[in-house]
Design a protein around this motif. Structure first.
Motif, short mmCIF file in Angstrom:
data_model
loop_
_atom_site.label_atom_id
_atom_site.label_comp_id
_atom_site.label_asym_id
_atom_site.label_seq_id
_atom_site.Cartn_x
_atom_site.Cartn_y
_atom_site.Cartn_z
N THR A 143 0.82 -1.22 0.00
CA THR A 143 0.00 0.00 0.00
C THR A 143 0.85 1.26 0.00
O THR A 143 0.33 2.36 -0.24
CB THR A 143 -0.92 0.02 1.24
N VAL A 144 2.15 1.12 0.27
CA VAL A 144 3.04 2.28 0.33
C VAL A 144 3.57 2.62 -1.06
O VAL A 144 4.14 1.77 -1.74
CB VAL A 144 4.21 2.03 1.29
N LYS A 145 3.35 3.85 -1.48
CA LYS A 145 3.83 4.35 -2.77
C LYS A 145 4.68 5.59 -2.50
O LYS A 145 4.16 6.70 -2.37
CB LYS A 145 2.66 4.69 -3.70
N LEU A 146 5.98 5.40 -2.41
CA LEU A 146 6.86 6.51 -2.06
C LEU A 146 6.95 7.53 -3.18
O LEU A 146 6.82 7.20 -4.37
CB LEU A 146 8.26 5.97 -1.75
N ASP A 147 7.17 8.76 -2.79
CA ASP A 147 7.38 9.85 -3.76
C ASP A 147 8.85 9.85 -4.15
O ASP A 147 9.69 10.46 -3.49
CB ASP A 147 6.97 11.18 -3.14
N LEU A 148 9.18 9.13 -5.21
CA LEU A 148 10.56 8.93 -5.62
C LEU A 148 10.89 9.74 -6.87
O LEU A 148 10.02 10.00 -7.70
CB LEU A 148 10.81 7.44 -5.90
N LYS A 149 12.15 10.09 -7.01
CA LYS A 149 12.60 10.83 -8.18
C LYS A 149 12.91 9.85 -9.31
O LYS A 149 13.78 8.99 -9.18
CB LYS A 149 13.85 11.64 -7.84
N PRO A 150 12.23 9.95 -10.45
CA PRO A 150 12.50 9.04 -11.57
C PRO A 150 13.90 9.26 -12.14
O PRO A 150 14.38 10.39 -12.23
CB PRO A 150 11.44 9.42 -12.61
N PHE A 245 13.91 3.05 -13.00
CA PHE A 245 14.74 3.26 -11.82
C PHE A 245 14.33 4.57 -11.15
O PHE A 245 13.86 5.50 -11.82
CB PHE A 245 16.22 3.30 -12.19
N TYR A 246 14.55 4.62 -9.83
CA TYR A 246 14.19 5.81 -9.06
C TYR A 246 15.30 6.09 -8.04
O TYR A 246 16.09 5.21 -7.70
CB TYR A 246 12.87 5.60 -8.32
N LEU A 247 15.30 7.32 -7.53
CA LEU A 247 16.25 7.71 -6.51
C LEU A 247 15.49 8.06 -5.24
O LEU A 247 14.57 8.88 -5.26
CB LEU A 247 17.07 8.92 -6.97
N SER A 248 15.86 7.41 -4.13
CA SER A 248 15.19 7.67 -2.85
C SER A 248 15.79 8.91 -2.18
O SER A 248 16.83 9.43 -2.61
CB SER A 248 15.33 6.46 -1.92
N ASP A 249 15.15 9.35 -1.11
CA ASP A 249 15.61 10.54 -0.40
C ASP A 249 16.98 10.37 0.23
O ASP A 249 17.67 11.35 0.50
CB ASP A 249 14.60 10.94 0.69
N LEU A 254 16.44 2.63 -6.69
CA LEU A 254 15.41 1.61 -6.55
C LEU A 254 14.84 1.23 -7.91
O LEU A 254 14.72 2.07 -8.80
CB LEU A 254 14.28 2.12 -5.65
N SER A 255 14.49 -0.04 -8.06
CA SER A 255 13.88 -0.50 -9.30
C SER A 255 12.88 -1.61 -9.01
O SER A 255 13.14 -2.48 -8.18
CB SER A 255 14.94 -1.01 -10.28
N GLU A 256 11.75 -1.57 -9.71
CA GLU A 256 10.77 -2.64 -9.60
C GLU A 256 11.14 -3.81 -10.50
O GLU A 256 10.49 -4.86 -10.46
CB GLU A 256 9.38 -2.11 -9.96
N GLY A 257 12.16 -3.61 -11.35
CA GLY A 257 12.56 -4.66 -12.27
C GLY A 257 11.63 -4.76 -13.46
O GLY A 257 10.87 -3.83 -13.77
N ASP A 258 11.67 -5.90 -14.15
CA ASP A 258 10.78 -6.10 -15.29
C ASP A 258 9.40 -6.53 -14.82
O ASP A 258 9.08 -6.43 -13.63
CB ASP A 258 11.39 -7.11 -16.27
N GLU A 259 8.59 -7.05 -15.73
CA GLU A 259 7.23 -7.43 -15.38
C GLU A 259 7.18 -8.58 -14.37
O GLU A 259 6.17 -8.79 -13.69
CB GLU A 259 6.43 -7.82 -16.64
N LYS A 260 8.29 -9.29 -14.22
CA LYS A 260 8.36 -10.38 -13.25
C LYS A 260 9.08 -9.97 -11.96
O LYS A 260 9.26 -10.79 -11.07
CB LYS A 260 9.07 -11.59 -13.87
N GLY A 261 9.50 -8.71 -11.89
CA GLY A 261 10.18 -8.23 -10.69
C GLY A 261 11.67 -8.52 -10.68
O GLY A 261 12.28 -8.54 -9.61
#
Length: 295
Positions: A143-150, A245-249, A254-261
């Motif tokens: 449920t957590v969706k962080l505000d990350l920099k793309p 990919f994203y950059l955290s604070d 961070l990356s969710e990877g491909d469709e399989k994670g």
């Protein structure tokens, strides 16, 4: 007639015996009550006041690990209200049985946040004076969706480097299947090798983050100190294949990877192993091409 020594005890003897039995039961009852006072029950589930961490850890480390676990993984199971952006009221955290058992207050939370070398937390006060805290990354709560920099190009990574640290045991599987986010929301990558890994492994970066992360600092987060294998990711190639990919604070990639994670092995730029105080490329491993993986 001789008195029978096996006859039933008198009333006075029965009363005395009852007192002794009652006295023996009292400590057990007290123990039960004490156990109940160290647990909190919500929604029919009993929550323990036991801290996270290892027995060898100091109380401060175990408390920090418990706070990190609550914010990243345990909020739902512990009945802790958490916003979609990952923030939790500090007052709610302080009422959690695990935290409350340590008599932690706001000042103590502030000290944990300030002392954390990996800058895992963000602590802020809103306009109504309410204090909120979140973990900057590492969540498994869906449920957590962080505000990350793309990250749209390699230029968006201050160090121009993305590396994942792992163990030799895990590498045997990763070398075939790729990096997996597993139960977490993201795969974690550091912007270089932390300075604590070896005297020669120091990477200085510049970041535009506005929370808890110095603009010029050494690599502080994104990799476990137990890592003995380094996997460098080819960010441009992965981006061209629609892996995000994203950059955290706190500067973690961070990356969710491909469709399989997964981040498949064809996006591994190079792989190194620890050799004393230096890192050397793993012998025998060859990076597969995109064409090979599509066959």
């Amino acid at each position: 007639m001789e008195q029978d020594t096996q006859s039933a005890p008198s009333q006075s003897q029965q009363a005395e015996s009852g007192k002794k039995k009652q006295t023996r039961r009292t400590p057990r009852n007290e123990k039960s009550n004490n156990n109940n006072s160290n647990n909190n029950t919500t929604g029919g589930q009993q929550r323990s006041a036991k801290l996270r961490g290892l027995p060898k850890d100091s109380p401060q480390v175990r408390l920090s690990k418990t706070l990190s676990w609550l914010l990243r993984h345990g909020a739902k199971s512990e009945g802790l209200p958490i916003r979609e952006d990952g923030y939790v009221k500090v007052d709610d955290v302080l009422e959690n049985p695990k935290i409350k058992s340590q008599s932690l207050d706001l000042k103590g939370v502030q000290e944990i946040v300030e002392a954390d070398s990996k800058k895992r937390y963000d602590l802020k006060q809103d306009q109504d004076g309410v204090w909120w805290i979140k973990a900057n990354q590492g969540h498994s709560l869906k449920t957590v969706k962080l505000d990350l920099k793309p990250i749209l190009s390699l230029e968006d990574i201050p160090s121009k480097t993305a590396v994942h640290g792992t163990t030799k045991e895990a590498w045997s599987k990763i070398s075939t299947h790729g990096l997996s986010k597993m139960s977490r929301n993201h795969i974690h990558l550091a912007q270089g090798v932390p300075t604590s890994f070896s005297p020669s492994s120091t990477t200085t970066i510049t970041t535009t983050s506005n929370n808890n992360f110095d603009t010029t600092t050494n690599i502080i987060s994104g990799m476990r100190s137990s890592s003995s294998i380094l996997i460098y990711i080819d960010i441009p190639l992965a981006l061209s294949s629609s892996i995000k990919f994203y950059l955290s604070d706190n500067g973690v990639i961070l990356s969710e990877g491909d469709e399989k994670g997964f981040i498949p092995t064809e996006f591994f730029e190079k792989v190194e192993k620890r050799d004393g105080v230096k890192w050397v490329e793993i012998e025998g491993w060859k990076r597969p091409s995109l064409e090979d993986t599509k066959k």
